[in-house]
Design a protein around this motif. Structure first.
Motif, PDB file in Angstrom:
ATOM      1  N   ALA A 170       0.829  -1.210   0.000  1.00  0.00           N
ATOM      2  CA  ALA A 170       0.000   0.000   0.000  1.00  0.00           C
ATOM      3  C   ALA A 170       0.863   1.260   0.000  1.00  0.00           C
ATOM      4  N   LYS A 171       1.914   1.280   0.823  1.00  0.00           N
ATOM      5  CA  LYS A 171       2.760   2.459   0.922  1.00  0.00           C
ATOM      6  C   LYS A 171       3.657   2.636  -0.308  1.00  0.00           C
ATOM      7  N   SER A 172       4.064   1.518  -0.915  1.00  0.00           N
ATOM      8  CA  SER A 172       5.017   1.590  -2.024  1.00  0.00           C
ATOM      9  C   SER A 172       4.345   1.712  -3.381  1.00  0.00           C
ATOM     10  N   TRP A 173       3.211   1.010  -3.561  1.00  0.00           N
ATOM     11  CA  TRP A 173       2.687   0.844  -4.907  1.00  0.00           C
ATOM     12  C   TRP A 173       1.393   1.565  -5.214  1.00  0.00           C
ATOM     13  N   VAL A 174       0.604   1.894  -4.214  1.00  0.00           N
ATOM     14  CA  VAL A 174      -0.619   2.647  -4.524  1.00  0.00           C
ATOM     15  C   VAL A 174      -0.288   3.978  -5.191  1.00  0.00           C
ATOM     16  N   PRO A 175       0.698   4.758  -4.705  1.00  0.00           N
ATOM     17  CA  PRO A 175       1.061   5.991  -5.421  1.00  0.00           C
ATOM     18  C   PRO A 175       1.556   5.721  -6.837  1.00  0.00           C
ATOM     19  N   VAL A 176       2.295   4.625  -7.018  1.00  0.00           N
ATOM     20  CA  VAL A 176       2.787   4.274  -8.360  1.00  0.00           C
ATOM     21  C   VAL A 176       1.617   3.921  -9.282  1.00  0.00           C
ATOM     22  N   ASN A 177       0.625   3.232  -8.738  1.00  0.00           N
ATOM     23  CA  ASN A 177      -0.532   2.861  -9.553  1.00  0.00           C
ATOM     24  C   ASN A 177      -1.282   4.086 -10.068  1.00  0.00           C
ATOM     25  N   TYR A 178      -1.399   5.112  -9.217  1.00  0.00           N
ATOM     26  CA  TYR A 178      -2.044   6.348  -9.670  1.00  0.00           C
ATOM     27  C   TYR A 178      -1.234   6.981 -10.814  1.00  0.00           C
ATOM     28  N   GLU A 179       0.071   6.968 -10.680  1.00  0.00           N
ATOM     29  CA  GLU A 179       0.925   7.528 -11.732  1.00  0.00           C
ATOM     30  C   GLU A 179       0.866   6.679 -12.994  1.00  0.00           C
ATOM     31  N   LEU A 180       0.828   5.390 -12.821  1.00  0.00           N
ATOM     32  CA  LEU A 180       0.696   4.458 -13.948  1.00  0.00           C
ATOM     33  C   LEU A 180      -0.566   4.764 -14.750  1.00  0.00           C
ATOM     34  N   ALA A 181      -1.680   4.951 -14.050  1.00  0.00           N
ATOM     35  CA  ALA A 181      -2.940   5.238 -14.731  1.00  0.00           C
ATOM     36  C   ALA A 181      -2.909   6.603 -15.412  1.00  0.00           C
ATOM     37  N   ARG A 182      -2.269   7.572 -14.773  1.00  0.00           N
ATOM     38  CA  ARG A 182      -2.156   8.905 -15.384  1.00  0.00           C
ATOM     39  C   ARG A 182      -1.383   8.825 -16.694  1.00  0.00           C
ATOM     40  N   ILE A 183      -0.280   8.088 -16.677  1.00  0.00           N
ATOM     41  CA  ILE A 183       0.534   7.922 -17.881  1.00  0.00           C
ATOM     42  C   ILE A 183      -0.263   7.196 -18.958  1.00  0.00           C
ATOM     43  N   ALA A 184      -0.908   6.092 -18.569  1.00  0.00           N
ATOM     44  CA  ALA A 184      -1.645   5.277 -19.543  1.00  0.00           C
ATOM     45  C   ALA A 184      -2.815   6.035 -20.143  1.00  0.00           C
ATOM     46  N   GLY A 241       9.972   1.558 -17.204  1.00  0.00           N
ATOM     47  CA  GLY A 241      10.745   2.708 -16.740  1.00  0.00           C
ATOM     48  C   GLY A 241      10.206   3.266 -15.433  1.00  0.00           C
ATOM     49  N   LEU A 242       8.886   3.370 -15.340  1.00  0.00           N
ATOM     50  CA  LEU A 242       8.251   3.856 -14.117  1.00  0.00           C
ATOM     51  C   LEU A 242       8.567   2.941 -12.944  1.00  0.00           C
ATOM     52  N   PHE A 243       8.463   1.633 -13.158  1.00  0.00           N
ATOM     53  CA  PHE A 243       8.668   0.686 -12.072  1.00  0.00           C
ATOM     54  C   PHE A 243      10.118   0.681 -11.594  1.00  0.00           C
ATOM     55  N   ALA A 244      11.049   0.799 -12.517  1.00  0.00           N
ATOM     56  CA  ALA A 244      12.461   0.826 -12.126  1.00  0.00           C
ATOM     57  C   ALA A 244      12.755   2.048 -11.259  1.00  0.00           C
ATOM     58  N   ASN A 245      12.186   3.185 -11.627  1.00  0.00           N
ATOM     59  CA  ASN A 245      12.403   4.408 -10.850  1.00  0.00           C
ATOM     60  C   ASN A 245      11.664   4.396  -9.512  1.00  0.00           C
ATOM     61  N   SER A 246      10.633   3.565  -9.414  1.00  0.00           N
ATOM     62  CA  SER A 246       9.823   3.544  -8.186  1.00  0.00           C
ATOM     63  C   SER A 246      10.586   2.983  -6.999  1.00  0.00           C
ATOM     64  N   ALA A 247      11.711   2.310  -7.242  1.00  0.00           N
ATOM     65  CA  ALA A 247      12.525   1.792  -6.136  1.00  0.00           C
ATOM     66  C   ALA A 247      12.956   2.915  -5.207  1.00  0.00           C
ATOM     67  N   ASP A 248      13.076   4.130  -5.757  1.00  0.00           N
ATOM     68  CA  ASP A 248      13.499   5.275  -4.945  1.00  0.00           C
ATOM     69  C   ASP A 248      12.451   5.674  -3.906  1.00  0.00           C
ATOM     70  N   ARG A 294      16.841  -5.378  -8.958  1.00  0.00           N
ATOM     71  CA  ARG A 294      18.235  -5.063  -8.633  1.00  0.00           C
ATOM     72  C   ARG A 294      18.361  -3.678  -8.007  1.00  0.00           C
ATOM     73  N   GLU A 295      17.588  -2.718  -8.502  1.00  0.00           N
ATOM     74  CA  GLU A 295      17.622  -1.373  -7.936  1.00  0.00           C
ATOM     75  C   GLU A 295      17.114  -1.389  -6.491  1.00  0.00           C
ATOM     76  N   THR A 296      16.069  -2.170  -6.244  1.00  0.00           N
ATOM     77  CA  THR A 296      15.522  -2.268  -4.894  1.00  0.00           C
ATOM     78  C   THR A 296      16.520  -2.934  -3.953  1.00  0.00           C
ATOM     79  N   ALA A 297      17.113  -4.029  -4.398  1.00  0.00           N
ATOM     80  CA  ALA A 297      18.083  -4.745  -3.557  1.00  0.00           C
ATOM     81  C   ALA A 297      19.281  -3.870  -3.225  1.00  0.00           C
ATOM     82  N   LYS A 298      19.728  -3.109  -4.206  1.00  0.00           N
ATOM     83  CA  LYS A 298      20.864  -2.212  -3.974  1.00  0.00           C
ATOM     84  C   LYS A 298      20.488  -1.099  -3.008  1.00  0.00           C
ATOM     85  N   ARG A 299      19.318  -0.509  -3.214  1.00  0.00           N
ATOM     86  CA  ARG A 299      18.902   0.619  -2.370  1.00  0.00           C
ATOM     87  C   ARG A 299      18.798   0.222  -0.900  1.00  0.00           C
ATOM     88  N   PHE A 300      18.268  -0.981  -0.649  1.00  0.00           N
ATOM     89  CA  PHE A 300      18.029  -1.393   0.734  1.00  0.00           C
ATOM     90  C   PHE A 300      19.132  -2.296   1.295  1.00  0.00           C
TER      91      PHE A 300
END
Length: 234
Positions: A22-36, A96-103, A137-143
């Motif tokens: 919920a904390k990580s992906w709900v905001p991404v889902n809103y952005e995903l829909a905006r882009i789509a 591209g969106l998902f890779a950047n979402s690791a941040d 890989r981006e997530t594993a590196k970040r954390f």
């Protein structure tokens, strides 16, 4: 190390399992829909509903497209629901969106310490996600747990997609384990069914994603509040 139940390897899902969905992906889902939807608010709401998310509350239905689908499946569903792109175009944008979402991801616990503790006990560790490999890989590196992983598989890594057994069998090939020596840990039935299809020794569900005890009971051997309860089960 071999646990009392014979488990030597642990294969984790990423989103909803290592990361709070919920904390990580709900905001991404809103952005995903905006882009789509190309900034068409009405269409974005239609696309979110098609993906299984309530655009007003942010609730994502268990095992829905946004809860369990890989990037191509999500893009296909959005195009079928009216997104003005080809599946290939939207897949590239989403990857591209998902890779950047690791941040912006929110971990369930201190993942560096969590994986370090399991690694110190001799477990072989991997991540298998419906996200793309770059995002994992981006997530594993970040954390800070990238150095503890023996295996990483995304939908685009060549092992097939969930709920097919290929990602688990790839983990076994990479680590020299049999499926019976592996525990599969995830937050939805795609993970549980993948584990069962591969003949995994344990399928362990967690409640930090979109699933519930009721939705996950049929295909899981254990259902935990989150991954911090894992060692007690093992």
């Amino acid at each position: 190390m071999t646990a009392g139940n014979g488990i030597v390897g642990i294969l984790f899902d990423k989103d909803g399992t290592l990361l709070d969905y919920a904390k990580s992906w709900v905001p991404v889902n809103y952005e995903l829909a905006r882009i789509a939807a190309k900034d068409d608010d009405a269409l974005a709401r239609v696309l979110l509903r098609a993906g299984g998310m309530d655009p007003d509350t942010g609730h994502v239905a268990p095992d829905s497209l946004l809860a369990a689908g890989n990037t191509v499946e999500i893009a296909t569903g959005m195009v079928e629901a009216g997104a003005p792109y080809t599946v290939e175009e939207l897949t590239a944008l989403f990857d591209g969106l998902f890779a950047n979402s690791a941040d912006y991801a929110v971990p369930v616990t201190d993942l560096g310490a969590f994986f370090a503790a399991l690694h110190a006990k001799g477990y072989r560790l991997g991540v298998a996600s419906s996200d793309n490999e770059r995002s994992i890989r981006e997530t594993a590196k970040r954390f800070g747990f990238d150095t503890y992983l023996h295996y990483i598989a995304g939908y685009d890594s060549g092992y097939g997609v969930k709920p097919q057994p290929g990602m688990v069998l790839g983990f076994c090939a990479a680590t020299g384990l049999t499926p019976q020596q592996v525990a599969v840990v995830g937050d939805n039935n795609h993970d549980m069914h993948m584990g069962r299809a591969a003949g995994a020794g344990l399928t362990i569900a967690v409640l930090t994603g979109t699933g519930s005890r009721q939705s996950l009971a049929g295909a899981s051997d254990h259902c935990l509040a989150d991954i911090t309860e894992l060692e007690a089960v093992l």
